[in-house]
Write a protein that holds these residues in place. Structure first.
Motif, mmCIF file in Angstrom:
data_model
loop_
_atom_site.group_PDB
_atom_site.id
_atom_site.type_symbol
_atom_site.label_atom_id
_atom_site.label_comp_id
_atom_site.label_asym_id
_atom_site.label_seq_id
_atom_site.Cartn_x
_atom_site.Cartn_y
_atom_site.Cartn_z
ATOM 1 N N ARG A 109 0.812 -1.210 0.000
ATOM 2 C CA ARG A 109 0.000 0.000 0.000
ATOM 3 C C ARG A 109 0.840 1.252 0.000
ATOM 4 O O ARG A 109 1.960 1.237 0.481
ATOM 5 C CB ARG A 109 -0.824 0.058 1.283
ATOM 6 C CG ARG A 109 -1.888 -0.971 1.310
ATOM 7 C CD ARG A 109 -2.752 -0.760 2.507
ATOM 8 N NE ARG A 109 -3.870 -1.675 2.396
ATOM 9 C CZ ARG A 109 -4.991 -1.566 3.029
ATOM 10 N NH1 ARG A 109 -5.166 -0.549 3.849
ATOM 11 N NH2 ARG A 109 -5.947 -2.430 2.861
ATOM 12 N N LEU A 110 0.257 2.292 -0.530
ATOM 13 C CA LEU A 110 0.796 3.634 -0.306
ATOM 14 C C LEU A 110 -0.342 4.413 0.349
ATOM 15 O O LEU A 110 -1.517 4.204 0.001
ATOM 16 C CB LEU A 110 1.187 4.298 -1.627
ATOM 17 C CG LEU A 110 2.423 3.747 -2.355
ATOM 18 C CD1 LEU A 110 2.640 4.487 -3.669
ATOM 19 C CD2 LEU A 110 3.681 3.843 -1.478
ATOM 20 N N ASP A 111 -0.014 5.305 1.281
ATOM 21 C CA ASP A 111 -1.054 6.143 1.894
ATOM 22 C C ASP A 111 -1.736 6.960 0.812
ATOM 23 O O ASP A 111 -1.128 7.245 -0.231
ATOM 24 C CB ASP A 111 -0.425 7.165 2.858
ATOM 25 C CG ASP A 111 0.420 6.523 3.909
ATOM 26 O OD1 ASP A 111 0.105 5.389 4.292
ATOM 27 O OD2 ASP A 111 1.394 7.170 4.332
ATOM 28 N N THR A 156 0.454 9.676 -0.312
ATOM 29 C CA THR A 156 1.761 9.345 -0.888
ATOM 30 C C THR A 156 1.629 9.137 -2.390
ATOM 31 O O THR A 156 0.639 8.586 -2.870
ATOM 32 C CB THR A 156 2.335 8.076 -0.216
ATOM 33 O OG1 THR A 156 2.409 8.302 1.184
ATOM 34 C CG2 THR A 156 3.716 7.731 -0.740
ATOM 35 N N TYR A 185 12.165 5.968 -1.176
ATOM 36 C CA TYR A 185 11.238 7.109 -1.086
ATOM 37 C C TYR A 185 12.031 8.405 -1.095
ATOM 38 O O TYR A 185 13.137 8.457 -0.547
ATOM 39 C CB TYR A 185 10.457 7.060 0.226
ATOM 40 C CG TYR A 185 9.571 5.843 0.346
ATOM 41 C CD1 TYR A 185 8.246 5.883 -0.057
ATOM 42 C CD2 TYR A 185 10.076 4.650 0.861
ATOM 43 C CE1 TYR A 185 7.434 4.764 0.045
ATOM 44 C CE2 TYR A 185 9.270 3.525 0.969
ATOM 45 C CZ TYR A 185 7.957 3.583 0.554
ATOM 46 O OH TYR A 185 7.168 2.473 0.648
ATOM 47 N N ARG A 199 2.530 3.417 7.332
ATOM 48 C CA ARG A 199 2.997 4.811 7.400
ATOM 49 C C ARG A 199 4.424 4.905 7.969
ATOM 50 O O ARG A 199 4.769 5.856 8.690
ATOM 51 C CB ARG A 199 2.040 5.654 8.264
ATOM 52 C CG ARG A 199 0.625 5.695 7.702
ATOM 53 C CD ARG A 199 -0.317 6.519 8.559
ATOM 54 N NE ARG A 199 -0.028 7.953 8.483
ATOM 55 C CZ ARG A 199 -0.439 8.749 7.526
ATOM 56 N NH1 ARG A 199 -1.170 8.270 6.530
ATOM 57 N NH2 ARG A 199 -0.129 10.020 7.525
ATOM 58 N N GLN A 200 5.236 3.938 7.607
ATOM 59 C CA GLN A 200 6.556 3.837 8.251
ATOM 60 C C GLN A 200 7.437 5.066 8.037
ATOM 61 O O GLN A 200 8.042 5.584 8.982
ATOM 62 C CB GLN A 200 7.285 2.587 7.754
ATOM 63 C CG GLN A 200 8.643 2.434 8.426
ATOM 64 C CD GLN A 200 9.264 1.092 8.192
ATOM 65 O OE1 GLN A 200 8.583 0.173 7.797
ATOM 66 N NE2 GLN A 200 10.553 0.982 8.434
ATOM 67 N N VAL A 201 7.536 5.531 6.792
ATOM 68 C CA VAL A 201 8.442 6.652 6.524
ATOM 69 C C VAL A 201 7.943 7.913 7.244
ATOM 70 O O VAL A 201 8.715 8.635 7.890
ATOM 71 C CB VAL A 201 8.574 6.892 5.005
ATOM 72 C CG1 VAL A 201 9.382 8.138 4.725
ATOM 73 C CG2 VAL A 201 9.214 5.679 4.327
ATOM 74 N N ARG A 202 6.637 8.131 7.173
ATOM 75 C CA ARG A 202 6.082 9.317 7.856
ATOM 76 C C ARG A 202 6.341 9.235 9.364
ATOM 77 O O ARG A 202 6.721 10.237 9.998
ATOM 78 C CB ARG A 202 4.568 9.423 7.604
ATOM 79 C CG ARG A 202 4.238 9.805 6.183
ATOM 80 C CD ARG A 202 2.735 9.770 5.927
ATOM 81 N NE ARG A 202 2.485 9.761 4.502
ATOM 82 C CZ ARG A 202 2.410 10.849 3.745
ATOM 83 N NH1 ARG A 202 2.534 12.051 4.281
ATOM 84 N NH2 ARG A 202 2.203 10.742 2.443
ATOM 85 N N LEU A 236 5.582 12.954 0.045
ATOM 86 C CA LEU A 236 6.315 11.682 0.020
ATOM 87 C C LEU A 236 6.067 10.991 -1.322
ATOM 88 O O LEU A 236 4.912 10.831 -1.732
ATOM 89 C CB LEU A 236 5.828 10.793 1.176
ATOM 90 C CG LEU A 236 6.551 9.464 1.374
ATOM 91 C CD1 LEU A 236 8.032 9.683 1.678
ATOM 92 C CD2 LEU A 236 5.904 8.679 2.523
HETATM 93 N N1 URA Z 1 5.723 5.037 4.273
HETATM 94 C C1 URA Z 1 4.749 5.922 4.535
HETATM 95 O O1 URA Z 1 4.775 6.623 5.541
HETATM 96 N N2 URA Z 1 3.735 6.013 3.663
HETATM 97 C C2 URA Z 1 3.663 5.280 2.539
HETATM 98 O O2 URA Z 1 2.705 5.415 1.783
HETATM 99 C C3 URA Z 1 4.688 4.358 2.295
HETATM 100 C C4 URA Z 1 5.723 4.263 3.175
#
Ligand code: URA
Length: 218
Positions: free
Chosen positions: A83-85, A88, A115, A165-168, A181
């Motif tokens: 998934r992507l948010d 994103t 990303y 939502r790992q990167v966020r 993102l």
């Molecule tokens: N990390 C995020 O926070 N959002 C995404 O959609 C993918 C990875």
């Protein structure tokens, strides 16, 4: 070309070395070349979509928003790999190959996802190092990541986990919330020319590269 591969003993069907002239059911049997599964099945489709912001990754949305499957051909039925948010943007693989999707999303195969994040403030070198080492989130430590500064407010992160939502959340945790993102790579798949909302079919070479990536993790 195919015959040569079979003659060289590089093709297996359900684990047995294939023989020329023997009939194969591409729907039910597993065909591998050099140990890598290949799709001889014309029903399997693989699309690379550049997901725009505001489009959701779920199969149907209760709020009537556009979903990623609305942006690609409706037949055969397909689903997104991971998934992507909604907010994103960037590359998303859409397919009906359940086997590959399962292996790509399974953390143990460790396929990289890259990303580019536009963030509030300017992360220091110490902050980048913290992101690189891994940090504590409410669902546990993140694995080491590749992180580099692209500009004062823009950083590139490569992770192989697929937590929500790992990167966020990683960037929130270090005090630099994400403003924008974009996913720019999935394992071997990159495409700088697809515009937001556009998709294209993967080439045979890209499908093989993906199969190889889930075998090796890269
Ligand atoms: N990390 C995020 O926070 N959002 C995404 O959609 C993918 C990875």
């Amino acid at each position: 070309m195919c015959e040569e591969l079979i003659e060289d003993g590089r093709v297996t069907v359900d684990g047995e070395v294939a023989e020329l002239g023997r009939r194969v059911d591409t729907k039910t049997q597993r065909i591998e070349v050099d140990g890598i599964r290949v799709s001889a099945d014309a029903d399997l489709v693989y699309y690379l979509l550049n997901k725009p912001a505001g489009v959701v990754t779920t199969a149907s949305d209760t709020h009537g928003r556009t979903t990623v499957v609305d942006l690609v051909p409706g037949e055969p039925r397909v689903f997104s790999v991971g998934r992507l948010d909604a907010d994103t943007e960037g590359l998303l693989l859409i397919t009906n190959d359940g086997d590959l999707a399962h292996r790509l999303t399974h953390p143990s195969f460790g396929v990289d996802k890259e990303y580019v994040a536009d963030v509030e403030g300017s992360p220091s070198r110490a902050t980048l190092a913290k992101l690189r080492r891994g940090l504590e989130l409410d669902d546990g430590m993140t694995a080491p990541a590749k992180v580099s500064a692209v500009g004062p407010h823009v950083i590139r992160l490569t992770i192989h986990e697929g937590r929500n939502r790992q990167v966020r959340r990683m960037l929130d945790a270090v005090g630099h919330p994400v403003r924008r993102l974009v996913r720019t790579r999935i394992g071997p798949l990159v495409d700088r020319s697809l515009k937001p909302g556009q998709w294209r079919a993967l080439s045979a070479a890209e499908i093989r590269a993906l199969q190889e990536a889930v075998r090796k993790g890269c």
